[in-house]
Scaffold this motif. Structure first.
Motif, short mmCIF file in Angstrom:
data_model
loop_
_atom_site.label_atom_id
_atom_site.label_comp_id
_atom_site.label_asym_id
_atom_site.label_seq_id
_atom_site.Cartn_x
_atom_site.Cartn_y
_atom_site.Cartn_z
N ARG A 1 -1.45 -8.03 7.57
CA ARG A 1 -0.20 -7.47 7.24
C ARG A 1 -0.23 -6.14 6.47
O ARG A 1 0.82 -5.75 6.10
CB ARG A 1 0.81 -8.54 6.54
CG ARG A 1 1.13 -9.61 7.48
CD ARG A 1 2.29 -10.64 6.62
NE ARG A 1 1.85 -11.32 5.45
CZ ARG A 1 0.99 -12.24 5.47
NH1 ARG A 1 0.53 -13.02 6.49
NH2 ARG A 1 0.43 -12.87 4.19
N GLY A 2 -1.46 -5.98 6.05
CA GLY A 2 -1.57 -4.53 5.18
C GLY A 2 -1.42 -4.71 3.79
O GLY A 2 -1.55 -3.89 3.22
N GLY A 3 -1.47 -6.06 3.28
CA GLY A 3 -1.48 -6.06 1.49
C GLY A 3 -1.15 -7.42 1.17
O GLY A 3 -0.78 -8.33 1.89
N GLY A 4 -1.41 -7.51 -0.17
CA GLY A 4 -1.27 -8.90 -0.67
C GLY A 4 -2.03 -8.55 -2.16
O GLY A 4 -2.65 -7.90 -2.28
N ASP B 1 2.20 -13.87 0.34
CA ASP B 1 1.71 -12.29 -0.13
C ASP B 1 1.12 -12.37 -1.56
O ASP B 1 0.38 -11.35 -1.79
CB ASP B 1 3.07 -11.75 -0.21
CG ASP B 1 4.04 -11.61 0.88
OD1 ASP B 1 3.58 -11.09 1.94
OD2 ASP B 1 5.31 -12.20 0.97
N ILE B 2 1.31 -13.36 -2.13
CA ILE B 2 0.78 -13.50 -3.66
C ILE B 2 0.11 -14.76 -3.63
O ILE B 2 0.84 -16.10 -3.53
CB ILE B 2 1.60 -13.22 -4.82
CG1 ILE B 2 2.40 -12.12 -4.62
CG2 ILE B 2 0.96 -13.68 -6.00
CD1 ILE B 2 3.62 -11.75 -5.75
N LEU B 3 -1.30 -14.92 -3.99
CA LEU B 3 -1.89 -16.23 -4.52
C LEU B 3 -2.58 -16.31 -5.97
O LEU B 3 -3.14 -15.38 -6.10
CB LEU B 3 -3.08 -16.43 -3.30
CG LEU B 3 -4.22 -17.58 -3.56
CD1 LEU B 3 -3.38 -19.01 -3.72
CD2 LEU B 3 -5.20 -17.50 -2.99
N ARG C 1 8.77 -11.36 -1.37
CA ARG C 1 7.53 -11.62 -1.39
C ARG C 1 7.66 -13.41 -1.66
O ARG C 1 8.25 -13.73 -2.15
CB ARG C 1 6.46 -11.07 -2.38
CG ARG C 1 6.58 -9.50 -2.18
CD ARG C 1 5.62 -8.60 -3.04
NE ARG C 1 6.04 -7.30 -2.96
CZ ARG C 1 5.58 -6.52 -3.66
NH1 ARG C 1 4.37 -6.86 -4.32
NH2 ARG C 1 5.95 -5.17 -3.55
N VAL C 2 6.52 -13.87 -1.00
CA VAL C 2 6.05 -15.18 -1.12
C VAL C 2 4.82 -15.53 -1.90
O VAL C 2 3.80 -15.00 -1.49
CB VAL C 2 5.89 -15.93 0.25
CG1 VAL C 2 5.60 -17.30 0.17
CG2 VAL C 2 7.15 -15.56 1.28
#
Length: 251
Positions: free
Chosen positions: A135-138, A88-90, A9-10
């Motif tokens: 993308r379906g998630g985060g 993916d993560i903020l 994940r980014v």
């Protein structure tokens, strides 16, 4: 069992050159995420990145002054480029917290606090959440404060800016949750960081009001953020998680 691991994940962490942000960036990288570290101080930012890389993690630094909307949007684009087209993560951690009674606050202080503490998260979510949804998630984790829940003399400006962030957290959960994006917030109490060093004894006075009776270390807040960013919190949505040593329990 859902995992705390973040491999593949980014993550973009704002205000990550010191304190809670730096601790969060280090922990996310330790758990496998590629981390984009951002802040205004390039020397400190590169130092955070170097420490992550020395431990085998992956990180890059992007200098940005998030008081300007165009800089916020540019940061989002740079983070996407570094992440191969995805974030993916903020973690919306960047913030300023001037301690001043209301009548002494200048127009510049008011503008800066709301621009950085409230508007920057708004623009970052606008730029990045739609891609997460496609993308379906985060996962989005906002960093608030107990000053958003408890009235503290001298913190009306800071507290109100974070109260807005807490409301946005709930609204974004309603807006993006049905599309797979989890949005939550942590609400720290007194934390001993470089930024709060100038508070002197007042920090300990605030901390003494909580059952734990001491300020938190940045790593203790980072653990809560990393949990909310992970699959271990897969059914946690729209929450305001107090990480304050029990302060709001006795507020």
């Amino acid at each position: 069992m859902a995992s705390l691991e973040l491999t593949g994940r980014v993550a973009l962490v704002t205000g990550a050159t010191s304190g809670i942000g730096a601790a969060t960036a280090a922990l996310l990288a330790q758990r496998g995420a590629r981390v984009v570290v951002t802040g205004r101080d390039s020397a400190r930012g590169e130092s955070v990145v170097a420490a992550i890389r020395a431990r085998g993690g992956r990180a890059d630094f992007v200098a940005a002054d998030l008081r300007e909307a165009h800089a916020v949007r540019q940061l989002a684009r740079q983070a996407l480029d570094l992440g191969g087209g995805r974030v993916d993560i903020l973690v919306n951690n960047a913030g300023i917290y001037p301690f001043a009674f209301t009548e002494r606050a200048s127009e510049t202080e008011v503008d800066d606090v709301y621009a950085l503490n409230m508007e920057a998260p708004f623009h970052l979510v606008a730029e990045l959440a739609p891609g997460m949804a496609e993308r379906g998630g985060g996962a989005i984790v906002n960093v608030s404060t107990i000053a958003a829940a408890c009235g503290v003399a001298g913190l009306a400006l800071y507290g109100s800016s974070k109260a807005a962030v807490e409301l946005m957290t709930k609204a974004w959960a309603a807006e993006y949750g049905p599309r797979g994006v989890r949005v939550n917030a942590v609400r720290p109490g007194a934390v001993r960081t470089e930024g709060t060093a100038g508070m002197g004894e007042f920090l300990d006075v605030l901390a003494a009001q909580a059952p734990v009776g001491r300020p938190a270390e940045p790593e203790e807040i980072a653990e809560a953020i990393a949990y909310l960013a992970s699959d271990a919190a897969s059914f946690v949505q729209g929450v305001l998680l107090p990480v304050d040593g029990g302060r709001t329990a006795v507020c």
